[in-house]
Design an enzyme around this catalytic site. Structure first.
Site, PDB file in Angstrom:
ATOM      1  N   TYR A   1      -5.999  -5.321   3.559  1.00  0.00           N
ATOM      2  CA  TYR A   1      -4.568  -5.410   3.721  1.00  0.00           C
ATOM      3  C   TYR A   1      -4.014  -6.363   2.700  1.00  0.00           C
ATOM      4  O   TYR A   1      -2.880  -5.809   2.215  1.00  0.00           O
ATOM      5  CB  TYR A   1      -4.563  -5.897   5.218  1.00  0.00           C
TER       6      TYR A   1
ATOM      7  N   LYS B   1      -1.609  -4.956  -0.576  1.00  0.00           N
ATOM      8  CA  LYS B   1       0.028  -5.558  -0.497  1.00  0.00           C
ATOM      9  C   LYS B   1       0.117  -6.104  -1.944  1.00  0.00           C
ATOM     10  O   LYS B   1       1.287  -5.776  -2.393  1.00  0.00           O
ATOM     11  CB  LYS B   1       0.165  -6.542   0.437  1.00  0.00           C
TER      12      LYS B   1
END
Length: 181
Positions: free
Chosen positions: A22, A26
């Site tokens: 995650y 990003k």
């Protein structure tokens, strides 16, 4: 299209120092935006954990049960009884309307002032107003005991623990056994 064993082998190498996919993706997205922005004036908003609204459209508003909202509702309905978490970790939640207001303000500022450099706004509270998961457990449970949800499955009684064995015990006693019955 990759074999699962290949994915398992390359993931740690791709992640490097990033803690999970995650945060890694990003960072890749932000890097790509920075490389490809050309002459565009860009601002990036980085909210922490987005939660229910503070004021708008009304206090406590949510439009989905994703993330922590779903966990809180499951606890309030008496379905979720145990969660493995660090009680001393900061529960850095930001109300959705605060994150949206920052996004609107940053968009306005970027459009009006046209900064040459990429602007990055961290929309968090943990550094100046830390609130811990252990405190969150107490507030959530006391709120649901004072204001019970309709059609609750059981009385709310969720607990956070960082101990794996204690969590497994409560999963067995409070989740699996009732499901079997």
């Amino acid at each position: 299209w990759l074999d699962e064993s290949i994915i398992q082998d390359i993931t740690p190498k791709l992640l490097g120092d990033w803690p999970n996919t995650y945060t890694y993706t990003k960072a890749l997205s932000e890097y790509l935006i920075q490389q490809e922005k050309g002459n565009l004036n860009i601002a990036i908003i980085r909210p922490s954990i987005v939660g229910a609204s503070w004021h708008e459209p009304f206090p406590g508003w949510i439009d989905s049960f994703n993330g922590t909202s779903g966990i809180f509702v499951a606890a309030g309905k008496g379905i979720l009884r145990t969660v493995i978490a660090n009680n001393e970790a900061v529960a850095d939640m930001i109300p959705v309307d605060v994150a949206i207001n920052l996004t609107l303000a940053a968009g306005w500022y970027t459009a009006v002032h046209r900064p040459k450099n990429l602007l990055v706004y961290n929309c968090t509270t943990g550094g100046i107003n830390p609130f811990f998961w252990g405190e969150m457990e107490q507030y959530v449970m006391s709120t649901f005991k004072r204001n019970p949800l309709e059609q609750a499955f059981r009385t709310p009684n969720a607990h956070l623990t960082s101990n794996y064995l204690i969590n497994q015990y409560w999963i067995t006693v409070s989740h699996k056994a009732p499901a079997i019955l």
